[in-house]
Design a protein around this motif. Structure first.
Motif, PDB file in Angstrom:
ATOM      1  N   PHE A  60       0.828  -1.201   0.000  1.00 20.81           N
ATOM      2  CA  PHE A  60       0.000   0.000   0.000  1.00 20.81           C
ATOM      3  C   PHE A  60       0.862   1.250   0.000  1.00 20.81           C
ATOM      4  CE2 PHE A  60      -2.618   3.234   2.244  1.00 20.81           C
ATOM      5  CZ  PHE A  60      -3.603   3.373   1.284  1.00 20.81           C
ATOM      6  N   GLY A  61       1.700   1.409   1.019  1.00 24.26           N
ATOM      7  CA  GLY A  61       2.567   2.575   1.069  1.00 24.26           C
ATOM      8  C   GLY A  61       3.061   2.867   2.470  1.00 24.26           C
ATOM      9  N   THR A  62       3.740   3.997   2.599  1.00 23.30           N
ATOM     10  CA  THR A  62       4.349   4.395   3.861  1.00 23.30           C
ATOM     11  C   THR A  62       3.925   5.811   4.229  1.00 23.30           C
ATOM     12  OG1 THR A  62       6.275   3.037   3.341  1.00 23.30           O
ATOM     13  CG2 THR A  62       6.557   4.689   5.062  1.00 23.30           C
ATOM     14  N   PHE A  63       3.485   5.959   5.469  1.00 23.25           N
ATOM     15  CA  PHE A  63       3.185   7.264   6.040  1.00 23.25           C
ATOM     16  C   PHE A  63       4.385   7.638   6.894  1.00 23.25           C
ATOM     17  CE2 PHE A  63      -0.838   5.095   5.474  1.00 23.25           C
ATOM     18  CZ  PHE A  63      -1.655   6.058   4.919  1.00 23.25           C
ATOM     19  N   GLU A  64       4.919   8.855   6.708  1.00 23.43           N
ATOM     20  CA  GLU A  64       6.081   9.265   7.487  1.00 23.43           C
ATOM     21  C   GLU A  64       6.081  10.768   7.714  1.00 23.43           C
ATOM     22  OE1 GLU A  64       9.421   7.972   5.185  1.00 23.43           O
ATOM     23  OE2 GLU A  64       8.769   9.060   3.423  1.00 23.43           O
ATOM     24  N   ARG A  65       6.935  11.171   8.634  1.00 25.49           N
ATOM     25  CA  ARG A  65       7.105  12.582   8.973  1.00 25.49           C
ATOM     26  C   ARG A  65       8.374  13.073   8.292  1.00 25.49           C
ATOM     27  NH1 ARG A  65       7.499  14.737  15.191  1.00 25.49           N
ATOM     28  NH2 ARG A  65       8.459  16.736  14.729  1.00 25.49           N
ATOM     29  N   VAL A  66       8.312  14.228   7.632  1.00 21.29           N
ATOM     30  CA  VAL A  66       9.481  14.776   6.951  1.00 21.29           C
ATOM     31  C   VAL A  66       9.727  16.214   7.388  1.00 21.29           C
ATOM     32  CG1 VAL A  66       9.319  13.293   4.925  1.00 21.29           C
ATOM     33  CG2 VAL A  66       8.123  15.460   4.938  1.00 21.29           C
ATOM     34  N   GLN A  67      10.977  16.582   7.376  1.00 28.45           N
ATOM     35  CA  GLN A  67      11.389  17.948   7.704  1.00 28.45           C
ATOM     36  C   GLN A  67      11.622  18.701   6.395  1.00 28.45           C
ATOM     37  OE1 GLN A  67      11.751  19.176  10.844  1.00 28.45           O
ATOM     38  NE2 GLN A  67      11.144  17.208  11.689  1.00 28.45           N
ATOM     39  N   ARG A  68      11.040  19.863   6.277  1.00 32.80           N
ATOM     40  CA  ARG A  68      11.297  20.715   5.119  1.00 32.80           C
ATOM     41  C   ARG A  68      12.232  21.822   5.569  1.00 32.80           C
ATOM     42  NH1 ARG A  68       6.476  22.023   1.313  1.00 32.80           N
ATOM     43  NH2 ARG A  68       8.316  22.673   0.203  1.00 32.80           N
ATOM     44  N   ALA A  69      13.328  21.980   4.870  1.00 30.53           N
ATOM     45  CA  ALA A  69      14.351  22.966   5.229  1.00 30.53           C
ATOM     46  C   ALA A  69      13.838  24.383   4.996  1.00 30.53           C
ATOM     47  CB  ALA A  69      15.597  22.737   4.396  1.00 30.53           C
ATOM     48  N   PRO A  70      14.376  25.344   5.762  1.00 28.92           N
ATOM     49  CA  PRO A  70      14.012  26.737   5.503  1.00 28.92           C
ATOM     50  C   PRO A  70      14.518  27.130   4.108  1.00 28.92           C
ATOM     51  CG  PRO A  70      15.498  26.559   7.391  1.00 28.92           C
ATOM     52  CD  PRO A  70      15.281  25.198   6.872  1.00 28.92           C
ATOM     53  N   ARG A  71      13.804  28.029   3.475  1.00 26.67           N
ATOM     54  CA  ARG A  71      14.212  28.448   2.147  1.00 26.67           C
ATOM     55  C   ARG A  71      13.774  29.886   1.904  1.00 26.67           C
ATOM     56  NH1 ARG A  71       9.282  26.132   1.778  1.00 26.67           N
ATOM     57  NH2 ARG A  71       7.981  26.463  -0.033  1.00 26.67           N
ATOM     58  N   THR A  72      14.205  30.438   0.786  1.00 22.78           N
ATOM     59  CA  THR A  72      13.825  31.797   0.425  1.00 22.78           C
ATOM     60  C   THR A  72      12.856  31.736  -0.737  1.00 22.78           C
ATOM     61  OG1 THR A  72      15.973  32.638   1.125  1.00 22.78           O
ATOM     62  CG2 THR A  72      14.679  34.049  -0.316  1.00 22.78           C
ATOM     63  N   GLY A  73      11.705  32.371  -0.552  1.00 26.39           N
ATOM     64  CA  GLY A  73      10.712  32.465  -1.614  1.00 26.39           C
ATOM     65  C   GLY A  73      10.678  33.878  -2.156  1.00 26.39           C
ATOM     66  N   ARG A  74       9.756  34.133  -3.035  1.00 26.63           N
ATOM     67  CA  ARG A  74       9.603  35.478  -3.597  1.00 26.63           C
ATOM     68  C   ARG A  74       8.146  35.909  -3.499  1.00 26.63           C
ATOM     69  NH1 ARG A  74      14.098  37.869  -4.983  1.00 26.63           N
ATOM     70  NH2 ARG A  74      15.708  36.502  -5.751  1.00 26.63           N
ATOM     71  N   ASN A  75       7.966  37.166  -3.135  1.00 27.21           N
ATOM     72  CA  ASN A  75       6.634  37.754  -3.148  1.00 27.21           C
ATOM     73  C   ASN A  75       6.256  37.936  -4.619  1.00 27.21           C
ATOM     74  OD1 ASN A  75       4.489  39.611  -3.294  1.00 27.21           O
ATOM     75  ND2 ASN A  75       5.054  40.533  -1.329  1.00 27.21           N
ATOM     76  N   PRO A  76       5.177  37.283  -5.091  1.00 24.59           N
ATOM     77  CA  PRO A  76       4.850  37.369  -6.515  1.00 24.59           C
ATOM     78  C   PRO A  76       4.466  38.778  -6.977  1.00 24.59           C
ATOM     79  CG  PRO A  76       3.141  36.175  -5.326  1.00 24.59           C
ATOM     80  CD  PRO A  76       4.250  36.439  -4.359  1.00 24.59           C
ATOM     81  N   ARG A  77       4.006  39.597  -6.051  1.00 20.69           N
ATOM     82  CA  ARG A  77       3.578  40.942  -6.421  1.00 20.69           C
ATOM     83  C   ARG A  77       4.766  41.887  -6.578  1.00 20.69           C
ATOM     84  NH1 ARG A  77      -1.631  43.097  -3.338  1.00 20.69           N
ATOM     85  NH2 ARG A  77      -2.477  41.292  -4.411  1.00 20.69           N
ATOM     86  N   THR A  78       5.731  41.793  -5.633  1.00 25.56           N
ATOM     87  CA  THR A  78       6.839  42.748  -5.633  1.00 25.56           C
ATOM     88  C   THR A  78       8.161  42.132  -6.073  1.00 25.56           C
ATOM     89  OG1 THR A  78       7.443  42.265  -3.347  1.00 25.56           O
ATOM     90  CG2 THR A  78       5.784  43.990  -3.712  1.00 25.56           C
ATOM     91  N   GLY A  79       8.266  40.827  -6.053  1.00 22.70           N
ATOM     92  CA  GLY A  79       9.529  40.175  -6.410  1.00 22.70           C
ATOM     93  C   GLY A  79      10.528  40.156  -5.266  1.00 22.70           C
TER      94      GLY A  79
END
Length: 112
Positions: free
Chosen positions: A46-65
């Motif tokens: 069937f599959g595996t349920f697990e907990r994952v850590q997402r690293a901090p990252r830099t995004g962009r404001n789509p309106r202002t860049g």
């Protein structure tokens, strides 16, 4: 299919709606508690349920860049097993009778 639909589908197999509801609630509870505590739940085929850590990252404001810092998070992940993927890719491979989750297509009478 939602949770209520799942309970209704399981009721005839488990001897009633109350038993089906208890089974679904118990499974959800066990998976939630195990994954929340950092473990994983693997159901063969069937599959595996697990907990994952997402690293901090830099995004962009789509309106202002402008760059926007995005904090790291913890989230659940489900990875389907190879049998699940195969069945979804080719539904004709599902057994006509019995449980689809049992490899070898065991029928209600216990024979394949």
């Amino acid at each position: 299919m939602n949770k209520a639909d799942l309970i209704e589908a399981l009721a005839p197999r488990l001897g009633g709606r109350a038993a089906a509801s208890a089974a679904v609630e118990a499974m959800v509870d066990v998976v939630l508690r195990e994954v929340a505590s950092g473990g994983s739940v693997a159901i063969t085929g069937f599959g595996t349920f697990e907990r994952v850590q997402r690293a901090p990252r830099t995004g962009r404001n789509p309106r202002t860049g402008e760059p926007v810092p995005i904090a790291g998070t913890t989230s659940p992940r489900f990875r389907p097993g190879s049998y699940f993927k195969d069945v979804v890719a080719d539904p004709a491979g599902l057994p006509a009778e019995g449980s689809a989750g049992v490899r070898g297509a065991v029928t209600e009478s216990g024979t394949g």
